[in-house]
Design an enzyme around this catalytic site. Structure first.
Site, PDB file in Angstrom:
ATOM      1  N   GLN A 131      36.340  27.172  26.906  1.00  0.00           N
ATOM      2  CA  GLN A 131      36.263  28.632  26.975  1.00  0.00           C
ATOM      3  C   GLN A 131      37.589  29.273  26.577  1.00  0.00           C
ATOM      4  O   GLN A 131      38.578  29.161  27.300  1.00  0.00           O
ATOM      5  CB  GLN A 131      35.921  29.037  28.417  1.00  0.00           C
ATOM      6  CG  GLN A 131      35.908  30.525  28.670  1.00  0.00           C
ATOM      7  CD  GLN A 131      35.685  30.849  30.133  1.00  0.00           C
ATOM      8  OE1 GLN A 131      36.108  30.093  31.010  1.00  0.00           O
ATOM      9  NE2 GLN A 131      35.011  31.952  30.413  1.00  0.00           N
ATOM     10  N   GLY A 132      37.600  29.981  25.454  1.00  0.00           N
ATOM     11  CA  GLY A 132      38.831  30.640  25.016  1.00  0.00           C
ATOM     12  C   GLY A 132      38.801  32.128  25.309  1.00  0.00           C
ATOM     13  O   GLY A 132      38.575  32.943  24.418  1.00  0.00           O
ATOM     14  N   TYR A 133      39.034  32.447  26.545  1.00  0.00           N
ATOM     15  CA  TYR A 133      39.061  33.855  26.952  1.00  0.00           C
ATOM     16  C   TYR A 133      40.503  34.308  27.188  1.00  0.00           C
ATOM     17  O   TYR A 133      41.017  35.177  26.516  1.00  0.00           O
ATOM     18  CB  TYR A 133      38.261  34.051  28.257  1.00  0.00           C
ATOM     19  CG  TYR A 133      36.790  34.353  28.105  1.00  0.00           C
ATOM     20  CD1 TYR A 133      36.021  33.778  27.104  1.00  0.00           C
ATOM     21  CD2 TYR A 133      36.149  35.209  29.006  1.00  0.00           C
ATOM     22  CE1 TYR A 133      34.657  34.057  26.999  1.00  0.00           C
ATOM     23  CE2 TYR A 133      34.797  35.497  28.898  1.00  0.00           C
ATOM     24  CZ  TYR A 133      34.055  34.920  27.903  1.00  0.00           C
ATOM     25  OH  TYR A 133      32.722  35.195  27.814  1.00  0.00           O
ATOM     26  N   SER A 134      41.164  33.696  28.204  1.00  0.00           N
ATOM     27  CA  SER A 134      42.468  34.182  28.654  1.00  0.00           C
ATOM     28  C   SER A 134      43.549  34.003  27.595  1.00  0.00           C
ATOM     29  O   SER A 134      43.535  33.047  26.812  1.00  0.00           O
ATOM     30  CB  SER A 134      42.909  33.426  29.909  1.00  0.00           C
ATOM     31  OG  SER A 134      41.908  33.502  30.894  1.00  0.00           O
ATOM     32  N   SER A 166      40.618  25.396  29.980  1.00  0.00           N
ATOM     33  CA  SER A 166      40.293  24.144  30.669  1.00  0.00           C
ATOM     34  C   SER A 166      39.737  23.122  29.697  1.00  0.00           C
ATOM     35  O   SER A 166      38.809  23.411  28.948  1.00  0.00           O
ATOM     36  CB  SER A 166      39.267  24.394  31.771  1.00  0.00           C
ATOM     37  OG  SER A 166      39.829  25.186  32.782  1.00  0.00           O
ATOM     38  N   GLU A 249      29.319  32.035  34.543  1.00  0.00           N
ATOM     39  CA  GLU A 249      30.450  31.221  34.986  1.00  0.00           C
ATOM     40  C   GLU A 249      30.643  31.338  36.496  1.00  0.00           C
ATOM     41  O   GLU A 249      30.869  30.351  37.194  1.00  0.00           O
ATOM     42  CB  GLU A 249      31.730  31.666  34.262  1.00  0.00           C
ATOM     43  CG  GLU A 249      32.965  30.902  34.734  1.00  0.00           C
ATOM     44  CD  GLU A 249      34.241  31.248  33.962  1.00  0.00           C
ATOM     45  OE1 GLU A 249      34.247  32.258  33.237  1.00  0.00           O
ATOM     46  OE2 GLU A 249      35.218  30.489  34.112  1.00  0.00           O
ATOM     47  N   GLU A 381      40.164  39.345  43.653  1.00  0.00           N
ATOM     48  CA  GLU A 381      40.401  40.796  43.652  1.00  0.00           C
ATOM     49  C   GLU A 381      39.535  41.477  42.595  1.00  0.00           C
ATOM     50  O   GLU A 381      38.980  42.551  42.825  1.00  0.00           O
ATOM     51  CB  GLU A 381      41.883  41.092  43.393  1.00  0.00           C
ATOM     52  CG  GLU A 381      42.820  40.728  44.549  1.00  0.00           C
ATOM     53  CD  GLU A 381      43.091  39.222  44.670  1.00  0.00           C
ATOM     54  OE1 GLU A 381      42.824  38.471  43.699  1.00  0.00           O
ATOM     55  OE2 GLU A 381      43.566  38.789  45.743  1.00  0.00           O
TER      56      GLU A 381
HETATM   57  C1  LIG Z   1      42.240  26.188  37.226  1.00  0.00           C
HETATM   58  C2  LIG Z   1      42.055  27.284  36.232  1.00  0.00           C
HETATM   59  C3  LIG Z   1      41.225  27.095  35.139  1.00  0.00           C
HETATM   60  C4  LIG Z   1      41.071  28.112  34.196  1.00  0.00           C
HETATM   61  N1  LIG Z   1      40.270  27.878  33.107  1.00  0.00           N
HETATM   62  C5  LIG Z   1      40.161  28.825  32.135  1.00  0.00           C
HETATM   63  C6  LIG Z   1      39.439  28.559  30.927  1.00  0.00           C
HETATM   64  O1  LIG Z   1      38.862  27.497  30.759  1.00  0.00           O
HETATM   65  N2  LIG Z   1      39.382  29.515  29.995  1.00  0.00           N
HETATM   66  C7  LIG Z   1      39.981  30.716  30.151  1.00  0.00           C
HETATM   67  O2  LIG Z   1      39.868  31.549  29.262  1.00  0.00           O
HETATM   68  N3  LIG Z   1      40.706  31.012  31.267  1.00  0.00           N
HETATM   69  C8  LIG Z   1      40.803  30.079  32.259  1.00  0.00           C
HETATM   70  N4  LIG Z   1      41.538  30.350  33.401  1.00  0.00           N
HETATM   71  C9  LIG Z   1      42.265  31.605  33.476  1.00  0.00           C
HETATM   72  C10 LIG Z   1      41.758  32.594  34.502  1.00  0.00           C
HETATM   73  O3  LIG Z   1      40.552  33.184  34.104  1.00  0.00           O
HETATM   74  C11 LIG Z   1      42.855  33.631  34.741  1.00  0.00           C
HETATM   75  O4  LIG Z   1      43.941  32.954  35.304  1.00  0.00           O
HETATM   76  C12 LIG Z   1      42.420  34.748  35.640  1.00  0.00           C
HETATM   77  O5  LIG Z   1      41.455  35.557  35.014  1.00  0.00           O
HETATM   78  C13 LIG Z   1      43.607  35.616  36.098  1.00  0.00           C
HETATM   79  O6  LIG Z   1      44.388  36.044  35.057  1.00  0.00           O
HETATM   80  P1  LIG Z   1      45.999  35.852  35.105  1.00  0.00           P
HETATM   81  O7  LIG Z   1      46.241  34.439  35.384  1.00  0.00           O
HETATM   82  O8  LIG Z   1      46.547  36.432  33.879  1.00  0.00           O
HETATM   83  O9  LIG Z   1      46.448  36.686  36.366  1.00  0.00           O
HETATM   84  P2  LIG Z   1      46.738  38.257  36.420  1.00  0.00           P
HETATM   85  O10 LIG Z   1      45.616  38.984  35.792  1.00  0.00           O
HETATM   86  O11 LIG Z   1      48.096  38.537  35.925  1.00  0.00           O
HETATM   87  O12 LIG Z   1      46.688  38.504  37.975  1.00  0.00           O
HETATM   88  C14 LIG Z   1      47.782  38.357  38.858  1.00  0.00           C
HETATM   89  C15 LIG Z   1      47.395  38.926  40.228  1.00  0.00           C
HETATM   90  O13 LIG Z   1      47.128  40.323  40.100  1.00  0.00           O
HETATM   91  C16 LIG Z   1      45.849  40.628  40.629  1.00  0.00           C
HETATM   92  N5  LIG Z   1      45.245  41.712  39.868  1.00  0.00           N
HETATM   93  C17 LIG Z   1      45.187  41.835  38.526  1.00  0.00           C
HETATM   94  N6  LIG Z   1      44.494  42.939  38.198  1.00  0.00           N
HETATM   95  C18 LIG Z   1      44.084  43.517  39.355  1.00  0.00           C
HETATM   96  C19 LIG Z   1      43.325  44.680  39.678  1.00  0.00           C
HETATM   97  N7  LIG Z   1      42.788  45.461  38.742  1.00  0.00           N
HETATM   98  N8  LIG Z   1      43.112  44.945  40.993  1.00  0.00           N
HETATM   99  C20 LIG Z   1      43.644  44.156  41.952  1.00  0.00           C
HETATM  100  N9  LIG Z   1      44.360  43.056  41.716  1.00  0.00           N
HETATM  101  C21 LIG Z   1      44.576  42.737  40.423  1.00  0.00           C
HETATM  102  C22 LIG Z   1      45.065  39.349  40.451  1.00  0.00           C
HETATM  103  O14 LIG Z   1      43.951  39.305  41.332  1.00  0.00           O
HETATM  104  C23 LIG Z   1      46.114  38.304  40.771  1.00  0.00           C
HETATM  105  O15 LIG Z   1      46.203  38.156  42.154  1.00  0.00           O
HETATM  106  C24 LIG Z   1      41.716  29.348  34.366  1.00  0.00           C
HETATM  107  C25 LIG Z   1      42.527  29.545  35.477  1.00  0.00           C
HETATM  108  C26 LIG Z   1      42.711  28.526  36.403  1.00  0.00           C
HETATM  109  C27 LIG Z   1      43.586  28.773  37.589  1.00  0.00           C
END
Ligand SMILES: Cc1cc2nc3c(=O)[nH]c(=O)nc-3n(C[C@H](O)[C@H](O)[C@H](O)COP(=O)(O)OP(=O)(O)OC[C@H]3O[C@@H](n4cnc5c(N)ncnc54)[C@H](O)[C@@H]3O)c2cc1C
Lengths: 396, 380
Positions: A131-134, A166, A249, A381
């Site tokens: 999954q290439g989202y983040s 992942s 998902e 959140e």
């Molecule tokens: C084990 C693991 C596997 C993953 N696998 C994949 C994958 O296969 N493909 C993929 O694309 N991504 C993957 N991810 C990424 C995951 O989707 C992101 O880490 C997640 O969406 C959070 O984004 P961020 O890490 O940039 O955190 P941020 O968005 O920077 O968040 C940091 C903190 O701020 C809070 N926050 C942010 N915005 C708000 C808001 N509007 N209101 C309140 N709080 C807020 C968050 O809840 C968090 O606590 C994976 C992550 C993990 C940990």
């Protein structure tokens, strides 16, 4: 009803005849299932046999239509199949993002050509998906993603970076979100694409987690060519599909963690092993209460997912309530890991080496890994925001 | 058994909700409280509920009832719980009626059940004592043989609808020490029995309850319910079934105070915006939503398991009661907090929900008690 009972009897008979005996009673740890793909390895060759016999019947994707290789079962029949697999303590023949995420999306939004091309390979476990989202700058605010796709004839040229992908290193194809119109409002210029990971310009670098393993990666995309026919849905309208996939998902994550796959021993068995007992009863009343509370909450959660399933009109895709299951299921898993660590005490502190059983080392690492459950797939959140907005109708 | 409402149950739920909305606003409960109404509910509404068939839902057809299950009754109780309707379902339907249905002799059933179904007879069970907390077997009230009859002495507290009940079923010790599991017997006593004194008690939720003291009250053998000395299993079974009904009422109450709170978040403005835009409140509302959803699943599952005689049903009762106790209190506390000052006023309804939540929590065991029971049931 009589038909279903016949189906149950026949299913059990068939499973008994075809499931490799070595797999009965095998319990898989999280992530230890059969993920398939070209790079799959089979430490236990029977897992491969199991995949093949089940895929032959389409029972790796029991509810998908038979023309795409699925089992064509009704919801009720699929439920019986799940129950029978559980009763015989058989592991799922295949797991992964193909079955739980991109498959359902292609069934709903894919072109006929895309379905014929990709679904049968998912059913047979031939192709593994990631999954290439983040991206580094786009996590919770996914729609701000910057990976660019510029059209050139029948192709898009992709440049950018994905992160936290992942198992990108083990996958054959990626579904990804790219920006096709940088001038539009951020939700409107996004396109959902299917990309072959073997394409020139794709580079994958594993990242190590706090638990010591490296299940996710950075993915760099430099002038990667993706055919326009690999767009799912319409160009610039990928956000709707992106969100629909997130619902799948979240449902998948909730059921994987909340309802407990990969449990080597029950909580009660751990408690008996490590804790002092006063006759039948655990002497530590505080731990006893935490355990009861966890077990009760886990059952209430399971009943709620059952209720949602009972209520879902056939074929209805998961809606915003998947956010609730995502939050609660992942928090339950974290509570379970915390509880196990509390129960095992100092024996749960091992990282490697002597003095710790393998099972104890797994406790440490599973606990660490579980902290990611409330982040991956959209943080808790963000799920709370979704419930507040979509379910409760609270204002922005 | 599917965790969804059947078409009939959907219809029943809708009828009940419409009825409650029309006939039982919370202001009615307020008026009953303010006037210290000696009955504490409306006999007329009770009669109408009986005519609608609700009072007889659990009672067998042979005695005029509908012979249906808890899964049916709970949809009505949930609707009543939404507006805190104080009509005597707990005393008469869930406790008294169930005890007689499960263990009454043919003559006892003939004598009492048709009157209950008709909405004319009020029956209650006096099981709680000053030091019993949630332990049904902790009974000091004594029953001593007197020829073929019995003489009862002791005191029962917070007996639901005690002051209006036509008869009370009293748990008393025919042998053993105050905490023994055996030696309990259940006696049916008409309200005018000599030696019986019924004094109203005023509880925080303003539901009608009474202190009942017994001084050498004579009971004929024909009024013993169930086997002598073996009353505990019977009473526990009835209380567990009644707990499911109480949970449904709680579910209604927590859903309503939550709905009220959501409506307030969408209308009240501060800092020039609706307070529902504040994330600190949104997230708490979302968590509350989850808690209520989980409580609902547990209550539905418990009712269906009890109806089906599933051996898991007792554990599910504990699950439902633990969940509902915690969730109702949380919904009421958060309701008041999110309403701000107005939520603290007696004029506002929020307080009525908090008070009822507290009482319901402490009826038939609070969350901690049920978790402890769960652990015991599962061998740890
Ligand atoms: C084990 C693991 C596997 C993953 N696998 C994949 C994958 O296969 N493909 C993929 O694309 N991504 C993957 N991810 C990424 C995951 O989707 C992101 O880490 C997640 O969406 C959070 O984004 P961020 O890490 O940039 O955190 P941020 O968005 O920077 O968040 C940091 C903190 O701020 C809070 N926050 C942010 N915005 C708000 C808001 N509007 N209101 C309140 N709080 C807020 C968050 O809840 C968090 O606590 C994976 C992550 C993990 C940990």
């Amino acid at each position: 009803m009589a038909d279903l009972e016949t189906f149950r009897a026949e299913t059990r008979k068939w499973l008994l005849a075809h499931a490799p005996a070595s797999l009965r009673g095998m319990v898989l740890g999280l992530g230890e299932g059969n993920w398939g793909g070209r790079k799959a390895t089979y430490p236990n060759p029977d897992m491969k046999v199991w995949l093949e016999v089940m895929a032959e019947r389409g029972w790796t994707a029991p509810e998908w239509p038979t023309q795409y290789g699925g089992g064509g079962l009704t919801k009720d029949e699929a439920k019986i199949l799940r129950e029978e697999l559980a009763a015989l303590k058989l592991p799922p023949p295949l797991v992964g993002f193909g079955l739980t995420m991109i498959g359902p999306i292609l069934l709903e939004y894919g072109t006929e050509e895309q379905k014929r091309e990709h679904l049968p390979k998912i059913v047979r476990g031939e192709i593994r998906w990631c999954q290439g989202y983040s991206e580094p700058g786009a996590g919770s605010d996914l729609a701000s993603l910057q990976t660019r796709a510029v059209r050139q004839g029948d192709y898009f040229v992709i440049n950018g970076q994905k992160i936290w992908t992942s198992y990108a290193n083990l996958s054959d194809w990626m579904f990804l979100l790219v920006r096709t119109d940088p001038t539009a409002e951020k939700h409107r210029g996004i396109t959902f694409l299917l990309m072959d990971m073997a394409s020139p310009g794709v580079e994958v670098r594993p990242i190590k987690l706090i638990s010591g393993s490296s299940p996710f990666c950075e993915t760099f995309l430099t002038d990667v060519l993706v055919p326009v026919k690999n767009v799912v849905g319409k160009i610039n309208e990928g956000w709707t599909i992106a969100k629909a996939l997130l619902n799948h998902e979240r449902t998948m994550i909730a059921s994987a963690f909340g309802t407990g796959t990969g449990r080597r021993r029950t909580l009660r068995e751990f408690a008996r092993k490590y804790l002092e007992c006063d006759g039948e009863r655990l002497a530590d009343t505080a731990l006893r209460h935490r355990m009861a509370q966890y077990e009760m909450d886990a059952l209430a959660f399971k009943l709620t997912t059952d209720r949602a399933r009972d209520a879902a009109t056939a074929g209805l895709p998961p809606g915003p309530e998947s956010s609730m299951f995502k939050i609660y299921g992942t928090e339950l898993n974290q509570r379970r890991q915390e509880l196990l660590v509390s129960i095992a005490g100092p024996q749960a502190l091992g990282w490697e080496g002597p003095g710790f059983a393998e099972e104890e080392l797994a406790l440490t690492r599973d606990w660490l890994r579980s902290r990611g459950n409330t982040i991956e797939g959209g943080t808790s959140e963000i799920q709370l925001n979704i419930i507040a907005k979509r379910v409760l109708g609270l204002p922005d | 058994m599917a965790l969804v409402l059947t078409e009939d149950q959907e219809l029943l739920a809708k009828t009940a909700l419409d009825f409650v909305r029309t006939h039982s606003p919370v202001s009615r409960v307020r008026a009953l409280r303010d006037s210290q109404d000696p009955i504490g509910f409306s006999r007329e509404l009770w009669k109408q509920m009986a005519e609608l068939g609700w009072v007889g839902i659990l009672i067998p057809e042979a005695y005029g009832g509908a012979g249906m299950g808890l899964a049916d009754l709970i949809v009505v109780l949930e609707a009543l719980g939404r507006h805190l309707a104080p009509e005597p379902f707990l005393s008469t339907v869930l406790l008294g009626g169930q005890l007689l249905t499960l263990a009454g002799t043919e003559a006892q059933k003939q004598a009492w059940l048709p009157g209950i179904v008709a909405g004319e007879t009020i029956l209650t069970v006096a099981y709680q004592e000053a030091h019993s907390r949630y332990n049904l077997q902790r009974v000091s009230t004594k029953a001593e043989p007197d020829g073929t009859s019995w003489r009862l002495s002791g005191e029962k507290i917070q007996v639901p609808d005690g002051q209006t009940a036509d008869a009370l079923i009293v748990s008393a010790r025919t042998s053993g020490e105050p905490t023994d599991p055996t030696g309990l017997t259940l006696f049916l006593i008409p309200r005018d029995a000599p030696g019986l004194t019924i004094t109203p008690q005023y509880r925080v939720d303003s539901r009608p309850v009474a202190l009942v003291s017994l001084a050498d009250v004579r009971v004929e053998p024909a009024n013993v319910i169930g086997p002598v000395g073996e009353g505990l299993p019977l009473l526990s079974q009835v209380v567990d079934r009644a707990t499911i009904g109480l949970c449904a009422e709680m579910l209604g109450g927590m859903s309503q105070i939550f709905d009220n709170t959501l409506a307030y978040l969408k209308t009240r403005q501060q800092f020039g915006v609706l307070i529902g835009t504040f994330q600190a409140l949104k997230h708490r509302a979302a968590r509350l939503f989850m808690e209520i959803e989980l409580a609902r699943s547990a209550v539905m599952a418990a009712a269906r398991a009890a109806d089906a005689g599933d051996p898991q049903w007792i554990a599910l009762v504990s699950l439902a009661k633990a969940r509902c106790s915690d969730a109702y209190i949380l919904a009421a506390n958060e309701g008041i907090q999110m309403h701000g000052g107005i939520g603290m006023t007696d004029e506002h309804d929020a307080g009525f929900y908090l008070k009822r939540a507290r009482v319901a929590e402490m009826t038939f065991g609070d969350a901690a008690w049920h978790r402890e029971r769960w652990a015991r049931l599962h061998g740890y």
